[in-house]
Design an enzyme around this catalytic site. Sequence first.
Site, PDB file in Angstrom:
ATOM      1  CG  ASP A 142      53.381   8.408  16.820  1.00 12.70           C
ATOM      2  OD1 ASP A 142      53.088   7.549  15.985  1.00 12.70           O
ATOM      3  OD2 ASP A 142      54.139   8.192  17.795  1.00 12.70           O
TER       4      ASP A 142
HETATM    5  C1  GLC Z   1      56.098   5.424  18.313  1.00 15.75           C
HETATM    6  C2  GLC Z   1      54.866   4.875  17.643  1.00 15.75           C
HETATM    7  C3  GLC Z   1      53.634   4.958  18.502  1.00 15.75           C
HETATM    8  C4  GLC Z   1      54.025   4.874  19.965  1.00 15.75           C
HETATM    9  C5  GLC Z   1      54.822   6.114  20.305  1.00 15.75           C
HETATM   10  C6  GLC Z   1      55.322   6.121  21.756  1.00 15.75           C
HETATM   11  O1  GLC Z   1      56.930   6.031  17.362  1.00 15.75           O
HETATM   12  O2  GLC Z   1      54.537   5.398  16.358  1.00 15.75           O
HETATM   13  O3  GLC Z   1      52.772   3.904  18.093  1.00 15.75           O
HETATM   14  O4  GLC Z   1      52.864   4.801  20.782  1.00 15.75           O
HETATM   15  O5  GLC Z   1      55.923   6.291  19.425  1.00 15.75           O
HETATM   16  O6  GLC Z   1      56.247   5.099  21.953  1.00 15.75           O
END
Ligand code: GLC
Length: 750
Positions: free
Chosen positions: A294
């Site tokens: 993430d």
């Molecule tokens: C965010 C979220 C995740 C998302 C990623 C990219 O913080 O936790 O669900 O896909 O970053 O945007």
Amino acid sequence: MTSPTRRTLLKAGGAIAGFALAPRIAFAQSDRIESLIAKMTLAEKAGQLSCFGDAIRPPRIPFNPNAVSSNAAKQLADIKAGRIGMLFNGVGVSGARRAQKTAIEQSRLKIPLVFAGDVIHGLATVFPIPIAEAGSFDPDLAMRTARAAALETTAVGMHWTFAPMVDVARDERWGRVAEGSGEDTYLGQQMAIARVRGFQGSDPTDPSRVAACPKHFAAYGAVAAGMEYNTVDISMETLREIHLPPFKAAFDAGALTTMSAFNDLDGVPASGNHWLLTELLRDQWHFRGLVVSDYTADEELIAHGYAADGRDAAKKAFTAGVDMSMQSGLYNKWLPDLVEKGEVAEALVDASVRRVLTLKEQLGLFDNPYRSMDYAREKTQVAMPATRALSRESGARSIVLLKNDGDLLPLGKAPGKIALIGPFGDDKANLAGPWAFMADETIGVDIASGIRARLADPAALTVVKGSEVEKPIAGGIDAAVAAAKAVDLVILAIGEDQGMSGEDQSRVAIVVPPAQQALAEAVAAAGKPVIVLLKHGRALALSGAVKQAPAILACWFLGSETGNAVADVLFGAVNPSAKLSASFPNYSGQEPYFYDHRPTGRPAPDEGDQAYKARYRETKNEAMYPFGHGLSYTRFTLSDLQVDRELAWDGSLAASALLTNVGKRAGTEVVQLYIHDRVASRTRPVRELKGFQRVTLAPGGTQRVRFTLKRQDLQFWGEHGWTVEPGAFDLWIATSSVGGLRGSFDLARA
Ligand code: GLC
């Protein structure tokens, strides 16, 4: 003759509707990939393992903190230098082609980029938030909307979606409950499978398909106290039985990637957790896809106190099993050094690079690097009528009729004069809900427009805001009360705005904001019939005039076609059939509340003495509107339950009941199958959903609804792993997680 685009959608929809898709996904050894790896420098390998927010196509609205920490020129230079494997959240064919051209013409090894994005419930055309759509209890619908989302996603130059979010969440204070499929694991599994198949189809080289990414691995939905980014401290039983199954189902359905979570899991952060990302995911589940972290989750190992610095964080995330680092840049910065110093085996780096290149090959990017970068498709396949019609269908099928005293609903064609009161009456800014940053806001249909389109005399509708979302408007309540007094019927459009839902939006009280509650109290006192349309990203604890209203519709965030979907249900064009995917408690303080709780040693009896029982001073621990609840404009009865007395160890058990439509109009009921293991070596939930069927019946119609159980459906995580124990079980066939026809059976010994 359907247009090519509509035919594409229908064919795809038809092709995937209803039957299992054996994913034809090759993980075969590829000479092309092996020869590339043999040529790559350590820096180039680290580059393939690094992804960043797209600065060449910067998003209109930032998705994340510091989402775009670069600029187009620098990012193009990084692409040329082979320092980027993927860009995310960029939209638009021309920008994608510009970046790809740099990669395949100017970089040394000409490896194509892959483009990803957060397409959680639609791209330009937005569908209901996943927790709402899960309430349709219709996996085929979810598959169709995921398929339609993939069509739009690939029309604007993306290949991979960071979805479905499959976190089971049972604390509605957490803002991200909106993105999942609710509190129940079984429903979550069915929706995970459906959405993976809708996104990926059976051939991911298809330029209208995207790689799926069930997230956030794992147990992010179990954050303590529903507080965002909080610690997760759960038993292995809860992890295995509640939070992991939707991931396993998604992987078994062929998901090509997954995303490691922010949260720590019993003290070890998920994105640095070797047991989770390697021993479980790779060694036990044999997942061969790609693990992306993430957003800066690798770097956050430092804040967790699990890594000393960036180099340590890179080492721990990578050796735990995170193949690709998102946004932090730590792999570019430290992986070559870690390999050169012998702290990370180059073979491990090669294995991760192989997964990235394999994904690109599976998506057809080596043979067709401009896949999904077609100007013609960008013009014709975004916000198509068929897609918007699907959004309207899914919206209407996601609305839960919580209450309908006196059959106030549906409204007739000429319901008299109506006052539509509340901050969401003619609001267009909160139709999409959270995680819909790429929405085409020009196509949104607000509630007032949807209602007006159904009225014989549109002038019969008066719209009065009455209150802001979280603060009063000077004179707003007076204006609303005056309007209420002048009409025959009041519709209250109240609840949360989309900024109160999704990531970074945990709430301490899951209530209608006080300013709106005050508006509702004043308007209700005017004495006219009140219909409440709730807008919300989570279950709510309703009170006062909102709770007392004769008719209440849980409308969640329904997406682009909100107004039409709401009007279709209000005026009866669609008979509501959705059920709650998350329980509405009596009080916020009951959270985390979920129907499949364990009995405790002092369960509170339905009736009688409540002293010294598992309850609160203020309330029994029950829901105002439970999981699985939802009314219809007709009425159904269940009768004649038939259950085999015994389930042989290697056999199957039949259970059935007669469903009858005893009302005056056709309708669809969701018949649910629950079980309870009465005595076992672990305490077992008072009820567990093990099956559901949507049944449509004409007035007077009847159908025997049949379910089959095998002992595998009864398993739980015991002392030595998955186990099933012979003994007595309760069984219900019901239309909610409360009530229903109760039977029992014995699981015989082997
Ligand atoms: C965010 C979220 C995740 C998302 C990623 C990219 O913080 O936790 O669900 O896909 O970053 O945007």
